[in-house]
Scaffold this active site. Structure first.
Site, PDB file in Angstrom:
ATOM      1  N   LYS A 110       0.850  -1.209   0.000  1.00  0.00           N
ATOM      2  CA  LYS A 110       0.000   0.000   0.000  1.00  0.00           C
ATOM      3  C   LYS A 110       0.876   1.245   0.000  1.00  0.00           C
ATOM      4  CE  LYS A 110      -4.461  -1.622   1.188  1.00  0.00           C
ATOM      5  NZ  LYS A 110      -4.642  -2.844   1.974  1.00  0.00           N
ATOM      6  N   LYS A 189      -2.825 -11.184 -10.045  1.00  0.00           N
ATOM      7  CA  LYS A 189      -3.574 -11.787  -8.937  1.00  0.00           C
ATOM      8  C   LYS A 189      -4.962 -11.131  -8.816  1.00  0.00           C
ATOM      9  CE  LYS A 189      -4.228 -11.648  -4.172  1.00  0.00           C
ATOM     10  NZ  LYS A 189      -4.274 -10.824  -3.016  1.00  0.00           N
ATOM     11  N   LYS A 192      -9.616  -7.333  -4.941  1.00  0.00           N
ATOM     12  CA  LYS A 192     -10.561  -6.212  -4.900  1.00  0.00           C
ATOM     13  C   LYS A 192      -9.870  -4.915  -5.296  1.00  0.00           C
ATOM     14  CE  LYS A 192     -11.500  -7.172  -0.419  1.00  0.00           C
ATOM     15  NZ  LYS A 192     -11.663  -8.495   0.130  1.00  0.00           N
TER      16      LYS A 192
HETATM   17  P1  ADP Z   1      -8.209  -8.912  -1.780  1.00  0.00           P
HETATM   18  O1  ADP Z   1      -6.840  -9.119  -2.353  1.00  0.00           O
HETATM   19  O2  ADP Z   1      -9.270  -9.002  -2.812  1.00  0.00           O
HETATM   20  O3  ADP Z   1      -8.301  -7.643  -0.945  1.00  0.00           O
HETATM   21  P2  ADP Z   1      -8.122 -10.228   0.767  1.00  0.00           P
HETATM   22  O4  ADP Z   1      -6.727  -9.714   0.967  1.00  0.00           O
HETATM   23  O5  ADP Z   1      -9.231  -9.658   1.580  1.00  0.00           O
HETATM   24  O6  ADP Z   1      -8.477 -10.112  -0.783  1.00  0.00           O
HETATM   25  O7  ADP Z   1      -8.068 -11.799   0.952  1.00  0.00           O
HETATM   26  C1  ADP Z   1      -8.971 -12.614   1.693  1.00  0.00           C
HETATM   27  C2  ADP Z   1      -8.516 -14.057   1.593  1.00  0.00           C
HETATM   28  O8  ADP Z   1      -8.623 -14.514   0.247  1.00  0.00           O
HETATM   29  C3  ADP Z   1      -7.054 -14.279   1.989  1.00  0.00           C
HETATM   30  O9  ADP Z   1      -6.894 -15.529   2.629  1.00  0.00           O
HETATM   31  C4  ADP Z   1      -6.339 -14.250   0.668  1.00  0.00           C
HETATM   32  O10 ADP Z   1      -5.113 -14.943   0.699  1.00  0.00           O
HETATM   33  C5  ADP Z   1      -7.348 -14.937  -0.246  1.00  0.00           C
HETATM   34  N1  ADP Z   1      -7.204 -14.443  -1.618  1.00  0.00           N
HETATM   35  C6  ADP Z   1      -7.485 -13.196  -2.062  1.00  0.00           C
HETATM   36  N2  ADP Z   1      -7.233 -13.071  -3.380  1.00  0.00           N
HETATM   37  C7  ADP Z   1      -6.759 -14.273  -3.786  1.00  0.00           C
HETATM   38  C8  ADP Z   1      -6.319 -14.799  -5.034  1.00  0.00           C
HETATM   39  N3  ADP Z   1      -6.323 -14.069  -6.129  1.00  0.00           N
HETATM   40  N4  ADP Z   1      -5.912 -16.079  -5.068  1.00  0.00           N
HETATM   41  C9  ADP Z   1      -5.921 -16.838  -3.957  1.00  0.00           C
HETATM   42  N5  ADP Z   1      -6.312 -16.420  -2.752  1.00  0.00           N
HETATM   43  C10 ADP Z   1      -6.739 -15.155  -2.656  1.00  0.00           C
END
Ligand code: ADP
Ligand code: TRP
Length: 321
Positions: A110, A189, A192
């Site tokens: 970030k 990847k 959100k």
């Molecule tokens: P984002 O990246 O969308 O903000 P989060 O960080 O809130 O998602 O992730 C919530 C959970 O989902 C975590 O355990 C994270 O490792 C998993 N996760 C998020 N995006 C992915 C992805 N593209 N592939 C695999 N796991 C993911």
């Protein structure tokens, strides 16, 4: 064996969340005593709209229950219903080196993007360590990007145990190999924050448009594609379609003759059907919010009883009692 994981209510859940974290977590509820929570305290580090947090928290609850979290098998609750976790985070923070937090991806990524860093975001891994340690967790199923946080939790727990005597269970991360990193619509990847997501539950027309809009190269349908396994639509098909179906699409793409439009249509159909049953269940749950709230209240009572016990152990060990 106690299993624990959490997910932030910071936006709409997507296939990365589902295949990276929710599905493995739901599968694990058969294997031990599972504790899953909605990480609303953590969402405060990056989401500053109260109504949105309220709405997202309810959406996460609905999504998780619709996807198969069974409240008879798992303890399901809101992180902030167990405020003891904040006290434990303080105890842990006094044993956490600044240099460790400076290495955390959550804050570095970030910061690199120019997003202003608040103290909560910097201290994020300490609260996460408290989440894990306060339930004596053995296994933490998460996506690849959370591995570093679980490793920090281990280091902090070891340091506490060395300083004040055996207090905490040392947890293990569990990362599911093939879905460790679900790619998004742009091949990066899925996240959100990158605007490249396919939601688990969304409006059909919009999701179809997103899938049909996936960018492909300019090769003609007839051309054989020896690199078919690297095609983004094939990678996503492998997640949502039966293995033989995905293989069949891959073989047809490799041989030549399958156009990208037809491939994307196939991907959409399988993606939409994959969640058909869950979609139905979600609509039923949304019409019965009293039930959903009672599940969370019941989960909070159970989680809090355990958290109070472990916090007391840590308070005694460190001389607060
Ligand atoms: P984002 O990246 O969308 O903000 P989060 O960080 O809130 O998602 O992730 C919530 C959970 O989902 C975590 O355990 C994270 O490792 C998993 N996760 C998020 N995006 C992915 C992805 N593209 N592939 C695999 N796991 C993911
Ligand atoms: N940091 C996790 C994420 O963004 C959410 C989370 C908070 C969590 N506390 C946790 C995950 C404890 C596992 C265990 O996805």
């Amino acid at each position: 064996m106690r299993i624990l994981s959490g997910i932030q209510p910071s936006g709409t859940l997507h296939l990365g969340n589902y295949f990276g974290m929710m599905q493995p977590a739901i599968a694990l509820q058969e294997k031990g005593e599972a504790f899953y929570f909605i990480a609303d305290y953590h969402s405060m580090t990056s989401l500053f709209d109260a109504n949105e947090r309220r709405k997202n928290s309810l959406d996460v609850a609905l999504d998780f229950l619709a996807c198969g979290l069974d409240p008879k098998k798992s303890v399901f609750f809101r992180q902030s219903d167990v405020p003891e976790v904040c006290e434990l985070a303080w105890l842990l923070s006094t044993l956490t080196p600044m240099s460790m937090l400076e290495k955390a991806h959550s804050f570095k990524d970030k910061s690199a993007k120019g997003i202003p860093i608040n103290h909560g975001l910097f201290a994020y891994p300490v609260l996460m360590a408290a989440d894990i340690l306060i339930y004596d967790s053995n296994v933490v199923p998460v996506g690849q990007d959370q591995k570093q946080h679980v490793e920090m939790t281990r280091d902090i727990a070891v340091k506490f145990n060395e300083t004040y005597g055996e207090t905490f269970v040392i947890p293990e991360p569990q990362i599911k190999g093939e879905t460790a990193k679900v790619p998004g619509l742009d091949g990066e990847k899925m996240s959100k924050s990158y605007g490249n997501t396919l939601e688990i539950f969304g409006e059909e027309k919009l999701l179809r448009k997103k899938v049909m809009g996936i960018k492909m190269d300019s090769r003609t349908p007839e051309e054989p594609k020896p690199d078919a396994e690297k095609n983004l639509a094939i990678e996503l098909l492998k997640l949502v379609a039966p293995a033989e179906t995905a293989k069949d699409f891959e073989n047809r793409l490799r041989a030549g003759g399958l156009g990208y439009g037809d491939l994307k249509k196939g991907l959409f159909e399988h993606y939409w059907n994959h969640f058909a049953e869950a979609r139905k269940k979600r609509a039923e749950l949304a019409a019965n919010l009293d039930y959903v709230n009672s599940v969370l209240a019941d989960g909070a009572t159970k989680a809090r009883a355990l958290a109070q016990k472990v916090l007391k152990r840590a308070r005694k060990a460190s001389g607060l009692e």
